[in-house]
Design an enzyme around this catalytic site. Structure first.
Site, PDB file in Angstrom:
ATOM      1  CG  ASP A 300      -2.019   1.034   1.212  1.00  7.76           C
ATOM      2  OD1 ASP A 300      -2.323   1.573   0.122  1.00  7.76           O
ATOM      3  OD2 ASP A 300      -2.593   1.315   2.281  1.00  7.76           O
ATOM      4  CE1 TYR A 474      -9.369   4.778   2.838  1.00  9.38           C
ATOM      5  CE2 TYR A 474      -8.462   6.901   2.191  1.00  9.38           C
ATOM      6  CZ  TYR A 474      -9.193   6.127   3.075  1.00  9.38           C
ATOM      7  OH  TYR A 474      -9.738   6.705   4.199  1.00  9.38           O
ATOM      8  CG  HIS A 475      -2.986   4.087  -3.562  1.00 10.73           C
ATOM      9  ND1 HIS A 475      -2.023   5.077  -3.674  1.00 10.73           N
ATOM     10  CD2 HIS A 475      -4.160   4.679  -3.878  1.00 10.73           C
ATOM     11  CE1 HIS A 475      -2.605   6.208  -4.023  1.00 10.73           C
ATOM     12  NE2 HIS A 475      -3.902   5.991  -4.152  1.00 10.73           N
ATOM     13  N   PRO A 476      -4.194  -0.479  -1.929  1.00 19.45           N
ATOM     14  CG  PRO A 476      -6.053  -1.756  -1.290  1.00 19.45           C
ATOM     15  CD  PRO A 476      -5.596  -0.340  -1.508  1.00 19.45           C
TER      16      PRO A 476
END
Length: 560
Positions: A300, A474-476
């Site tokens: 992330d 919010y970048h998994p």
């Protein structure tokens, strides 16, 4: 029991990837496609998802957000951290910040060094970025002009703080760039956004499904929660799911395409018996195929807000006042213009913190207001902030089941900040940001430092600030990584096919071997465009013939 319905392809997840595949596959009129989405429709009358400036609202409830939380993060004072994921047609493109950022060319060139991923280099990915895009100022060698995703560029007359921040980065000795998605990502410059010409969010539901949803060969089912992928031997043959309280089964004549995202895709594989046998046995799940990498390699982006008061009364602070919002809303609703029509992220920066980095390891988003991402805890004054975070942390996490129940939240652990380099990058990030904001061009705007605050200076103080205040971007990604069958931890090959199984692909951000340098929506759409040609057995688009910037030992910063 009635005969199960049959389709050529079943796509699980109508998000940034699934909607692309549904649209491209149904271009062939004799191909029948079922698209399953656990969330609901993307209601076009709901300003919370459709107005770009309202981007904080969908993160606050659970109508459009799975609103997962991590397990206590051991290096972050055991905080349980937010892990928001989109729910509804569009997936996370329905609730994201709408930043259109593709990553760095060297992200893809480095993927292509992995055996089996040779065709994932930048020049072979760029045509698919272009195919997806319609840029409002027209196409060029790097940008598309007739794709499903509308991309807007910042315009003259936008808030003067954007230009000031870009100039400050350049005054501090960092490069300028006209286009972070073009020849050179590195530097400070304008940031494009995924919004339509009339100021609406350009999710993949609006861009892609609006093209495809009238086709007779596409069936879209919302409120359809996938339980398991069904197998006969090692071949995926269908999907069991629940819709409106009813158990449903469908069969796939050709393939099941899993596009549920970096959190849900590994969960669905694990529930279906694909993963690490030790974890599956905990829940008495019969092992269909042993793949220990499922749910591992989780990555992330973590970021912080560096906030200042603004001396000039020009920030967006008045837009938070209830008595100003009807006018802003009306201007957006009827004319598609004004504050409501922008996500307010219109200035970007990508820099290297030292000369040893080959490509940028810090990212900036600049916002002409002081507020948290989810819209809470706004500063009651004119202000501005720089979001800054490291790009390719070596920290790796994992996703595990907590139950066989498809409605149960998973156990998510990112292991944020588990490497020494993470801490050095975040200390550098805060100190460099302060230097940028101290540049002469910011003198007329720069007020008091709100956060971290002028008394937070030592390494120990900075580290504690990060532990308490850093948040997910919010970048998994990465939890079903691409790689060769020789890599025991790879889950899929370069065409998304799950190793050791037939008729099953994973196509979404989970297959990124290493997270991209920037926001993940545009790369995920590109991945799905490229994979669509592979699924259809079509020749790939010819590689781009363009130059792109490589630092090649150039100093990260020009010293005065």
């Amino acid at each position: 029991m009635t005969q199960a319905r049959e389709y050529d392809y079943i796509i699980i997840g109508a998000g940034s990837a699934g909607n692309v595949l549904a649209t491209r596959l149904t271009e062939d009129p004799d191909v029948q496609v079922l698209l399953l989405e656990a969330g609901g429709p993307d209601y076009r009358f709901d300003f919370r998802t459709q107005m770009p400036a309202a981007l904080a609202y969908p993160l606050q409830g659970k109508r459009y957000n799975w609103a997962f939380e991590t397990d206590p993060e051991p290096y972050m004072n055991n905080r349980r951290m937010e892990c928001g994921r989109g729910k509804g047609l569009g997936g996370s493109s329905l609730i994201n910040g709408m930043c259109y950022l593709r990553g760095n060319a060297l992200d893809y060139d480095n993927w292509a060094k992995i055996p089996g991923l040779e065709d994932w280099n930048y020049l072979q990915c760029l045509p698919y970025f272009k195919r997806a895009e319609t840029r409002d100022i027209g196409p060029n060698d790097y940008h598309g002009g007739d794709g499903p995703v509308s991309v807007a560029t910042p315009k003259e007359g936008n808030n003067e703080l954007y230009g000031a921040f870009i100039r400050a980065g350049i005054e501090a000795g960092y490069p300028a760039t006209e286009d972070v998605n073009g020849y050179q990502q590195e530097g400070f410059g304008p940031m494009d956004r995924t919004t339509t010409p009339n100021g609406r969010r350009a999710s993949t539901a609006r861009g892609y499904l609006d093209i495809a949803k009238q086709r007779p060969n596409l069936t879209i089912e919302t409120h359809a929660t996938t339980d398991v992928i069904e197998f006969e031997g090692k071949r995926a043959v269908g999907v069991s799911y629940e819709r409106k309280g009813q158990a449903q089964r469908v069969r796939a004549r050709r393939e099941v395409l899993l596009c549920a995202g970096a959190i849900a895709s590994p969960q669905i594989l694990q529930r279906s018996g694909v993963g690490n046998p030790e974890h599956l046995e905990e829940f008495d799940i019969p092992v269909v195929h042993e793949l220990p990498g499922v749910g591992e390699n989780l990555q992330d982006h973590l970021e912080m807000y560096i906030q200042y008061e603004c001396k000039k009364p020009i920030s967006l602070y008045p837009a938070l006042k209830w008595y100003n919002q009807p006018k802003i809303g009306a201007e957006w609703l009827f004319f598609g213009k004004g504050i409501g029509a922008s996500n307010q992220f219109e200035a970007a920066g990508f820099i290297r913190t030292n000369d040893q980095e080959e490509w940028p390891n810090l990212q900036y988003h600049f916002l002409p207001i002081a507020i948290s991402y989810n819209g809470k805890s706004a500063v009651q004054a004119h202000g501005f902030q720089a979001h800054v975070g490291s790009m390719r942390s070596m920290s790796r996490g994992r996703i595990r089941l907590t139950s066989r129940d498809p409605k149960a939240a998973p156990s998510i652990l990112f292991n944020y900040m588990s490497h020494d380099k993470d801490w050095q990058e975040f200390r550098d990030a805060i100190r460099i940001t302060r230097e940028i904001i101290e540049q002469p061009t910011m003198d007329e705007y720069r007020g008091r430092e709100i956060s971290p605050g002028p008394n937070v200076q030592s390494d120990a103080e900075l580290d504690e600030f990060v532990r308490q205040h850093a948040e997910t971007a919010y970048h998994p990604a990465g939890s079903c990584k691409m790689g060769s069958a020789d890599d025991a931890m790879a889950v899929v090959d370069g065409a998304g096919r799950v190793h050791g199984l037939e008729g099953l692909r994973v196509i979404d951000a989970s297959i990124m071997p290493v997270i991209a340098t920037g926001n993940l929506n545009a790369p995920t759409i590109m991945i799905a465009e490229k994979m669509a040609d592979k699924v259809r057995g079509r020749d790939p688009l010819p590689p781009a013939k363009v130059d792109y910037y490589v630092a090649n030992g150039a100093p990260a910063r020009r010293r005065a």
